[in-house]
Design a protein around this motif. Structure first.
Motif, PDB file in Angstrom:
ATOM      1  N   ILE A 198       0.828  -1.211   0.000  1.00 56.88           N
ATOM      2  CA  ILE A 198       0.000   0.000   0.000  1.00 56.88           C
ATOM      3  C   ILE A 198       0.862   1.259   0.000  1.00 56.88           C
ATOM      4  O   ILE A 198       0.504   2.274  -0.606  1.00 56.88           O
ATOM      5  CB  ILE A 198      -0.962  -0.001   1.208  1.00 56.88           C
ATOM      6  CG1 ILE A 198      -1.961  -1.152   1.075  1.00 56.88           C
ATOM      7  CG2 ILE A 198      -1.707   1.327   1.310  1.00 56.88           C
ATOM      8  CD1 ILE A 198      -2.794  -1.106  -0.188  1.00 56.88           C
ATOM      9  N   LEU A 238       0.499   4.687  -2.297  1.00 55.73           N
ATOM     10  CA  LEU A 238       0.348   6.015  -1.705  1.00 55.73           C
ATOM     11  C   LEU A 238       1.360   7.021  -2.224  1.00 55.73           C
ATOM     12  O   LEU A 238       1.227   8.219  -1.964  1.00 55.73           O
ATOM     13  CB  LEU A 238       0.452   5.913  -0.179  1.00 55.73           C
ATOM     14  CG  LEU A 238      -0.709   5.178   0.506  1.00 55.73           C
ATOM     15  CD1 LEU A 238      -0.434   5.013   1.995  1.00 55.73           C
ATOM     16  CD2 LEU A 238      -2.023   5.916   0.273  1.00 55.73           C
ATOM     17  N   LYS A 285      -4.091   9.260   0.441  1.00 49.53           N
ATOM     18  CA  LYS A 285      -4.377   8.332   1.534  1.00 49.53           C
ATOM     19  C   LYS A 285      -5.873   8.135   1.711  1.00 49.53           C
ATOM     20  O   LYS A 285      -6.341   7.015   1.945  1.00 49.53           O
ATOM     21  CB  LYS A 285      -3.750   8.853   2.826  1.00 49.53           C
ATOM     22  CG  LYS A 285      -3.882   7.905   4.006  1.00 49.53           C
ATOM     23  CD  LYS A 285      -3.127   8.423   5.221  1.00 49.53           C
ATOM     24  CE  LYS A 285      -3.234   7.449   6.390  1.00 49.53           C
ATOM     25  NZ  LYS A 285      -2.479   7.937   7.586  1.00 49.53           N
ATOM     26  N   GLN A 286      -6.645   9.217   1.613  1.00 47.17           N
ATOM     27  CA  GLN A 286      -8.087   9.118   1.816  1.00 47.17           C
ATOM     28  C   GLN A 286      -8.737   8.249   0.741  1.00 47.17           C
ATOM     29  O   GLN A 286      -9.580   7.388   1.034  1.00 47.17           O
ATOM     30  CB  GLN A 286      -8.730  10.507   1.805  1.00 47.17           C
ATOM     31  CG  GLN A 286     -10.220  10.498   2.100  1.00 47.17           C
ATOM     32  CD  GLN A 286     -10.521   9.976   3.498  1.00 47.17           C
ATOM     33  OE1 GLN A 286     -10.058  10.534   4.490  1.00 47.17           O
ATOM     34  NE2 GLN A 286     -11.298   8.894   3.589  1.00 47.17           N
ATOM     35  N   SER A 298      -7.759   4.571   1.238  1.00 46.13           N
ATOM     36  CA  SER A 298      -8.469   4.051   2.409  1.00 46.13           C
ATOM     37  C   SER A 298      -9.925   3.748   2.079  1.00 46.13           C
ATOM     38  O   SER A 298     -10.460   2.699   2.454  1.00 46.13           O
ATOM     39  CB  SER A 298      -8.387   5.064   3.552  1.00 46.13           C
ATOM     40  OG  SER A 298      -9.118   4.623   4.676  1.00 46.13           O
ATOM     41  N   ASP A 299     -10.568   4.650   1.345  1.00 44.47           N
ATOM     42  CA  ASP A 299     -11.965   4.436   0.965  1.00 44.47           C
ATOM     43  C   ASP A 299     -12.118   3.232   0.039  1.00 44.47           C
ATOM     44  O   ASP A 299     -13.108   2.496   0.114  1.00 44.47           O
ATOM     45  CB  ASP A 299     -12.525   5.683   0.289  1.00 44.47           C
ATOM     46  CG  ASP A 299     -12.798   6.816   1.270  1.00 44.47           C
ATOM     47  OD1 ASP A 299     -12.883   6.538   2.472  1.00 44.47           O
ATOM     48  OD2 ASP A 299     -12.911   7.976   0.823  1.00 44.47           O
ATOM     49  N   MET A 311     -10.040   0.540  -0.047  1.00 38.62           N
ATOM     50  CA  MET A 311      -9.758  -0.668   0.722  1.00 38.62           C
ATOM     51  C   MET A 311     -10.911  -1.022   1.656  1.00 38.62           C
ATOM     52  O   MET A 311     -11.220  -2.196   1.869  1.00 38.62           O
ATOM     53  CB  MET A 311      -8.470  -0.484   1.525  1.00 38.62           C
ATOM     54  CG  MET A 311      -7.232  -0.217   0.673  1.00 38.62           C
ATOM     55  SD  MET A 311      -6.788  -1.601  -0.391  1.00 38.62           S
ATOM     56  CE  MET A 311      -6.297  -2.811   0.822  1.00 38.62           C
ATOM     57  N   ASP A 312     -11.558  -0.002   2.210  1.00 38.22           N
ATOM     58  CA  ASP A 312     -12.648  -0.227   3.157  1.00 38.22           C
ATOM     59  C   ASP A 312     -14.012  -0.290   2.474  1.00 38.22           C
ATOM     60  O   ASP A 312     -15.035  -0.484   3.151  1.00 38.22           O
ATOM     61  CB  ASP A 312     -12.665   0.886   4.208  1.00 38.22           C
ATOM     62  CG  ASP A 312     -11.405   0.918   5.062  1.00 38.22           C
ATOM     63  OD1 ASP A 312     -10.747  -0.139   5.157  1.00 38.22           O
ATOM     64  OD2 ASP A 312     -11.077   1.986   5.609  1.00 38.22           O
TER      65      ASP A 312
END
Length: 300
Positions: free
Chosen positions: A51, A55, A60-61, A64-65, A67-68
Motif C-alpha cells: 500500500i 500512496l 491516503k483518503q 483508504s476508501d 480498501m474499506d
C-alpha cells in the motif's frame, strides 16, 4: 523471454454488460501460447502491491476508501464497476504486475501486463473502469528506487490519459504524451505534457504520420531511460467506444513504430494493454496479439 503479468479472470459476479470486455484477459494468453509467441513460463501472477507504494501516487483518503469499500456512492458510480473486495484486490495485483514487469524489462527489453493501462485513475479518484493508475504507480516506483531518472509515458489509447496527466502535472521527471480522439471521453481533458487530439474517423495515414514523427523526437528531446507504453486497440474503426478510423494493420504499424524506436535508442519499456471494445472478440484478441507479435519480432 517475454515477461507477461497475468491476472486471473475477475470471478466476482458482474452485470451482463461488463462480462464481454473482461473476456479478453482470459483469451489473449491462450492465443499467445497457441501461436508460440509466449510460453506458459513467460507468464507470472503478481502479488498484491504494498500500500505504501500506491500512496506515492494516490491520496491516503482515496486508497483508504477503496480498501474499506467506503467510497461515496457518486464517486463509486464514476468507476463503472460495482465496487467489491475482489475488484480492489485485482487492481492491486494489476499495479504490482506493472512494477514487476518494469523491473524485468531492464533485462528483457520489454515486459507486458495483460491488463493495466488504467490511465483514467486520478490521484484522488477513479473513473471509467480505472481504480488505480498502474503505469503512474510504476513510473513513480522506478524514480523512488533510482531505477530511472526520467520516464516517458506514451499513451496511444483512443481516450486521453487524463488521470496520468493530473498525477504528473508537477513532476518534471515524468513526461506524459497522449494521443486520443478529440470528441471522445473524457469530454473535459486534462493537460498532458503533450496532447494530440485527432478528429473523428482519422485514418491510418494521418495517425501513423503523426506518431512516426513525434515518438523519435520526444525520445531525442526528453532522453528518457524508461518508457511506458499504453497500447489500447480502441483506435480501431470498429471499436464501439472509439471514433477513429484505424485498421488492424494500422494499429500494428503503430506498435512497430514504438518498438522500433525503443530498440533504436536502447530504452527498456513496459506495455499495458488498455482499451479494446470492438463488437467481435476475435478482432480485439487479434489486435492485442499483434502488439506481442511485433515485440517479439523487433525486440527479442
Amino acid at each position: 523471454m517475454l515477461p507477461i503479468a497475468f491476472h486471473p479472470i475477475f470471478k466476482h459476479p458482474l452485470p451482463e454488460g461488463h462480462r464481454f470486455p473482461m473476456l479478453k484477459y482470459e483469451l489473449l494468453p491462450q492465443q499467445l501460447i497457441h501461436e508460440g509467441i509466449a510460453q506458459k513460463s513467460d507468464f507470472f501472477e503478481p502479488e498484491i502491491i504494498p500500500i505504501e507504494t500506491v500512496l506515492r501516487v494516490h491520496t491516503k483518503q482515496y486508497v483508504s476508501d477503496l480498501m474499506d469499500l467506503t467510497l461515496d456512492p457518486k464517486a463509486a458510480r464514476k468507476i463503472g464497476f460495482p465496487l467489491s473486495k475482489e475488484l480492489v484486490e485485482r487492481e492491486l495485483r494489476i499495479a504490482q504486475g506493472t512494477i514487476i514487469g518494469a523491473e524485468k524489462a531492464f533485462e528483457t527489453k520489454v515486459a507486458f501486463n495483460i491488463a493495466g493501462g488504467t490511465h483514467h485513475a486520478y490521484s484522488n479518484r477513479g473513473e471509467a473502469f480505472c481504480l488505480l493508475n498502474d503505469q503512474a504507480i510504476s513510473a513513480q516506483y522506478l524514480l523512488d528506487n533510482k531505477l530511472a531518472k526520467k520516464a516517458l509515458i506514451i499513451d496511444l489509447d483512443v481516450h486521453q490519459g487524463n488521470g496520468t496527466a493530473e498525477i504528473f502535472q508537477k513532476n518534471d521527471n515524468v513526461f506524459t504524451f497522449s494521443t486520443h480522439g478529440k470528441t471522445n471521453y473524457p469530454f473535459k481533458k486534462e493537460t498532458s505534457d503533450l496532447d494530440i487530439a485527432f478528429d473523428d474517423n482519422t485514418s491510418d495515414d494521418e495517425f501513423l504520420k503523426t506518431i512516426s514523427t513525434i515518438v523519435p523526437n520526444l525520445i531525442e528531446q526528453q532522453k528518457p531511460d524508461f518508457i511506458f507504453y499504453l497500447a489500447g486497440v480502441d483506435i480501431l474503426a470498429s471499436d464501439k467506444l472509439g471514433k477513429l478510423g484505424c485498421t488492424i494493420e494500422g494499429c500494428k504499424k503503430r506498435d512497430e513504430i514504438v518498438f522500433q524506436n525503443c530498440e533504436r535508442y536502447e530504452i527498456p519499456l513496459q506495455v499495458s494493454m488498455g482499451g479494446g471494445y470492438s463488437p467481435e472478440i476475435k478482432t480485439i484478441i487479434d489486435a492485442h496479439a499483434n502488439t506481442y507479435r511485433v515485440a517479439k519480432d523487433i525486440l527479442l
